[in-house]
Design a protein around this motif. Structure first.
Motif, PDB file in Angstrom:
ATOM      1  N   THR A  63       0.835  -1.204   0.000  1.00  0.00           N
ATOM      2  CA  THR A  63       0.000   0.000   0.000  1.00  0.00           C
ATOM      3  C   THR A  63       0.867   1.250   0.000  1.00  0.00           C
ATOM      4  O   THR A  63       0.605   2.196  -0.755  1.00  0.00           O
ATOM      5  N   SER A 105       0.545   3.441  -3.405  1.00  0.00           N
ATOM      6  CA  SER A 105      -0.231   4.678  -3.265  1.00  0.00           C
ATOM      7  C   SER A 105       0.685   5.909  -3.337  1.00  0.00           C
ATOM      8  O   SER A 105       0.297   6.932  -3.909  1.00  0.00           O
ATOM      9  N   LEU A 160      -0.282  13.549  -9.920  1.00  0.00           N
ATOM     10  CA  LEU A 160      -0.084  14.988  -9.754  1.00  0.00           C
ATOM     11  C   LEU A 160       1.140  15.476 -10.531  1.00  0.00           C
ATOM     12  O   LEU A 160       1.668  16.555 -10.260  1.00  0.00           O
ATOM     13  N   LEU A 193       2.777  20.019  -4.037  1.00  0.00           N
ATOM     14  CA  LEU A 193       1.471  19.349  -4.070  1.00  0.00           C
ATOM     15  C   LEU A 193       1.645  17.838  -4.226  1.00  0.00           C
ATOM     16  O   LEU A 193       1.099  17.057  -3.438  1.00  0.00           O
ATOM     17  N   ALA A 194       2.437  17.425  -5.227  1.00  0.00           N
ATOM     18  CA  ALA A 194       2.638  15.993  -5.472  1.00  0.00           C
ATOM     19  C   ALA A 194       3.250  15.318  -4.251  1.00  0.00           C
ATOM     20  O   ALA A 194       2.794  14.250  -3.810  1.00  0.00           O
ATOM     21  N   ILE A 195       4.277  15.948  -3.670  1.00  0.00           N
ATOM     22  CA  ILE A 195       4.958  15.342  -2.519  1.00  0.00           C
ATOM     23  C   ILE A 195       4.028  15.304  -1.307  1.00  0.00           C
ATOM     24  O   ILE A 195       3.893  14.271  -0.641  1.00  0.00           O
ATOM     25  N   VAL A 234       0.628  15.452  -1.049  1.00  0.00           N
ATOM     26  CA  VAL A 234      -0.495  14.516  -1.180  1.00  0.00           C
ATOM     27  C   VAL A 234       0.002  13.073  -1.130  1.00  0.00           C
ATOM     28  O   VAL A 234      -0.574  12.215  -0.451  1.00  0.00           O
ATOM     29  N   SER A 235       1.105  12.819  -1.841  1.00  0.00           N
ATOM     30  CA  SER A 235       1.634  11.462  -1.908  1.00  0.00           C
ATOM     31  C   SER A 235       2.087  10.965  -0.530  1.00  0.00           C
ATOM     32  O   SER A 235       1.748   9.853  -0.117  1.00  0.00           O
ATOM     33  N   LEU A 236       2.842  11.802   0.197  1.00  0.00           N
ATOM     34  CA  LEU A 236       3.360  11.365   1.503  1.00  0.00           C
ATOM     35  C   LEU A 236       2.232  11.192   2.512  1.00  0.00           C
ATOM     36  O   LEU A 236       2.152  10.170   3.207  1.00  0.00           O
ATOM     37  N   ILE A 237       1.364  12.186   2.604  1.00  0.00           N
ATOM     38  CA  ILE A 237       0.289  12.103   3.599  1.00  0.00           C
ATOM     39  C   ILE A 237      -0.658  10.952   3.261  1.00  0.00           C
ATOM     40  O   ILE A 237      -0.942  10.083   4.088  1.00  0.00           O
ATOM     41  N   GLY A 238      -1.104  10.912   1.989  1.00  0.00           N
ATOM     42  CA  GLY A 238      -2.042   9.870   1.579  1.00  0.00           C
ATOM     43  C   GLY A 238      -1.481   8.472   1.779  1.00  0.00           C
ATOM     44  O   GLY A 238      -2.121   7.618   2.403  1.00  0.00           O
ATOM     45  N   SER A 239      -0.274   8.245   1.292  1.00  0.00           N
ATOM     46  CA  SER A 239       0.267   6.886   1.333  1.00  0.00           C
ATOM     47  C   SER A 239       0.598   6.445   2.759  1.00  0.00           C
ATOM     48  O   SER A 239       0.387   5.288   3.122  1.00  0.00           O
ATOM     49  N   THR A 240       1.094   7.376   3.583  1.00  0.00           N
ATOM     50  CA  THR A 240       1.474   6.990   4.946  1.00  0.00           C
ATOM     51  C   THR A 240       0.232   6.638   5.775  1.00  0.00           C
ATOM     52  O   THR A 240       0.201   5.593   6.449  1.00  0.00           O
ATOM     53  N   LEU A 241      -0.794   7.485   5.699  1.00  0.00           N
ATOM     54  CA  LEU A 241      -2.008   7.208   6.474  1.00  0.00           C
ATOM     55  C   LEU A 241      -2.668   5.922   5.987  1.00  0.00           C
ATOM     56  O   LEU A 241      -3.080   5.064   6.780  1.00  0.00           O
ATOM     57  N   LEU A 242      -2.738   5.764   4.651  1.00  0.00           N
ATOM     58  CA  LEU A 242      -3.358   4.577   4.071  1.00  0.00           C
ATOM     59  C   LEU A 242      -2.599   3.312   4.487  1.00  0.00           C
ATOM     60  O   LEU A 242      -3.199   2.312   4.896  1.00  0.00           O
ATOM     61  N   ALA A 243      -1.259   3.375   4.415  1.00  0.00           N
ATOM     62  CA  ALA A 243      -0.451   2.195   4.723  1.00  0.00           C
ATOM     63  C   ALA A 243      -0.600   1.785   6.189  1.00  0.00           C
ATOM     64  O   ALA A 243      -0.690   0.592   6.505  1.00  0.00           O
ATOM     65  N   ILE A 244      -0.642   2.771   7.095  1.00  0.00           N
ATOM     66  CA  ILE A 244      -0.798   2.436   8.519  1.00  0.00           C
ATOM     67  C   ILE A 244      -2.161   1.780   8.741  1.00  0.00           C
ATOM     68  O   ILE A 244      -2.269   0.739   9.409  1.00  0.00           O
TER      69      ILE A 244
END
Lengths: 238, 124
Positions: A112, A116, A124, B87-89, B91-101
């Motif tokens: 994931t 993701s 983006l 923006l890319a960094i 969204v990518s970092l926040i989204g992926s980290t929260l999702l992965a946890i």
């Protein structure tokens, strides 16, 4: 009296000033964190980085000069990783018992994280160099830097992305998993270690000793798995 | 009471061996992680090793967050790179980290419940 500028140029050229500043900034950050009774927003790493970053910008000090002093602190990351054997050993029996949920959570969490992260950044408009720097960001810093180099990313950028990932995880994990109603400290810690490596593990150790031990294992296992997964997933975005 | 110096020496020797083995066989595991695994095995075999390492290891782990500060300050040095792709960094970092946890923790809890794997030793 000696000219203060001379003293400054002497201090600036040696490691003493920035080593002291790093420890003092962390001490301040840790005090604020404790005074807030462990509120995740007052993350001691984040607070110290803001203080030190502000100081560097204000004094026009390049990062290389700062790192001359800070490297002594940075070096201790290796021995600290070896030290994770201590909570791991203390929980060995519970770890063995939880092997199956751990294996599946590792696979799910690690996959994931990589898919993701790359998917969102690609949507983006991130270029391939940034994607390569981003792919290993959930692994612990020394591992992620090595993977990034192999994939054609920028290792220094990866180090920063790794740390940001850890801080995001450390700040969000407790309220987020509470909201999901998850109570198994083993799984909470393990998933945190997988997704947010050492910074997440440091946070888990603050919250609960069981979570801390399992976070250390998650971090270690994902260091290996990311080395295998990141190149494979990155191929999809070429 | 074993001395702190011998504890530090032992930690460094384990890490040193880990680095050598990792490089010698070009393993995907980095040296310190390899050394951690070896240390767990060593601790299981020897009470003396455990007693030797405990004070130093506890000290380092209690201050683990501090050790990430130098790399973190590097973010300031990379501020222009980061803001160019903010923006890319972000969204990518926040989204992926929260999702992965979430995915990791939910998977663990679901599998543990499915297989009746409960944690009896959880301290209150």
């Amino acid at each position: 009296m000696t000219d203060p500028l001379l003293i400054w140029s002497y201090l600036e050229s040696g490691p003493l000033l920035w080593l002291t500043a790093t420890l003092v900034a962390y001490w301040i950050g840790d005090r604020i964190f404790r005074l807030s009774r462990g509120k995740p927003w007052f993350n001691p790493v984040l607070l110290s980085v803001i203080v030190l970053g502000g100081l560097l910008l204000a004094t026009g000090t390049p990062y290389e000069t700062y790192f001359e002093g800070a490297q002594f602190v940075h070096f201790m990351l290796g021995p600290a990783t070896v030290s994770l054997a201590l909570p791991l050993h203390a929980n060995l029996r519970r770890v063995r018992k939880a092997a199956l949920p751990m294996a599946l959570a590792l696979l799910a969490g690690s996959l994931t994280a990589v898919v993701s992260a790359l998917g969102l950044a690609w949507l983006l408009g991130a270029d391939f160099g940034l994607l390569a720097s981003l792919a290993p960001k959930s692994a612990t810093a020394p591992v992620a830097i090595g993977i990034s180099e192999k994939l054609g990313g920028d290792p220094a950028m990866t180090a920063v992305l790794v740390l940001l990932t850890g801080m995001i995880g450390a700040i969000a994990v407790t309220p987020m998993l509470n909201a999901l109603g998850l109570r198994d400290w083993r799984g909470r810690g393990f998933a945190t270690g997988v997704a947010a490596h050492g910074v997440g593990t440091a946070r888990a150790l603050q919250v609960n000793p069981t979570a801390g031990a399992f976070a250390g294992i998650g971090m270690g296992m994902n260091a290996v798995l990311t080395g295998l997964l990141a190149p494979l997933v990155l191929q999809l975005f070429r | 009471m074993p001395s702190v110096v011998s504890g530090i020496i032992t930690l460094l020797l384990f890490q040193l061996c880990g680095e050598v083995v990792s490089r010698m066989f070009s393993l995907p595991l980095p040296g310190p992680v390899l050394a951690m695994v070896a240390m767990v095995i060593g601790m299981a075999l020897s009470e003396r090793l455990l007693a030797l390492i405990r004070p130093v290891a506890s000290f380092l782990l209690q201050n683990l967050s501090l050790l990430f500060v130098p790399v973190g300050v590097g973010a300031v040095a990379r501020l222009s790179d980061l803001s160019a792709h903010a923006l890319a960094i972000g969204v990518s970092l926040i989204g992926s980290t929260l999702l992965a946890i979430c995915v990791g923790a939910l998977t663990f809890e679901y599998v543990a419940r499915l297989t009746g794997n409960v944690d009896e030793e959880e301290e209150a």
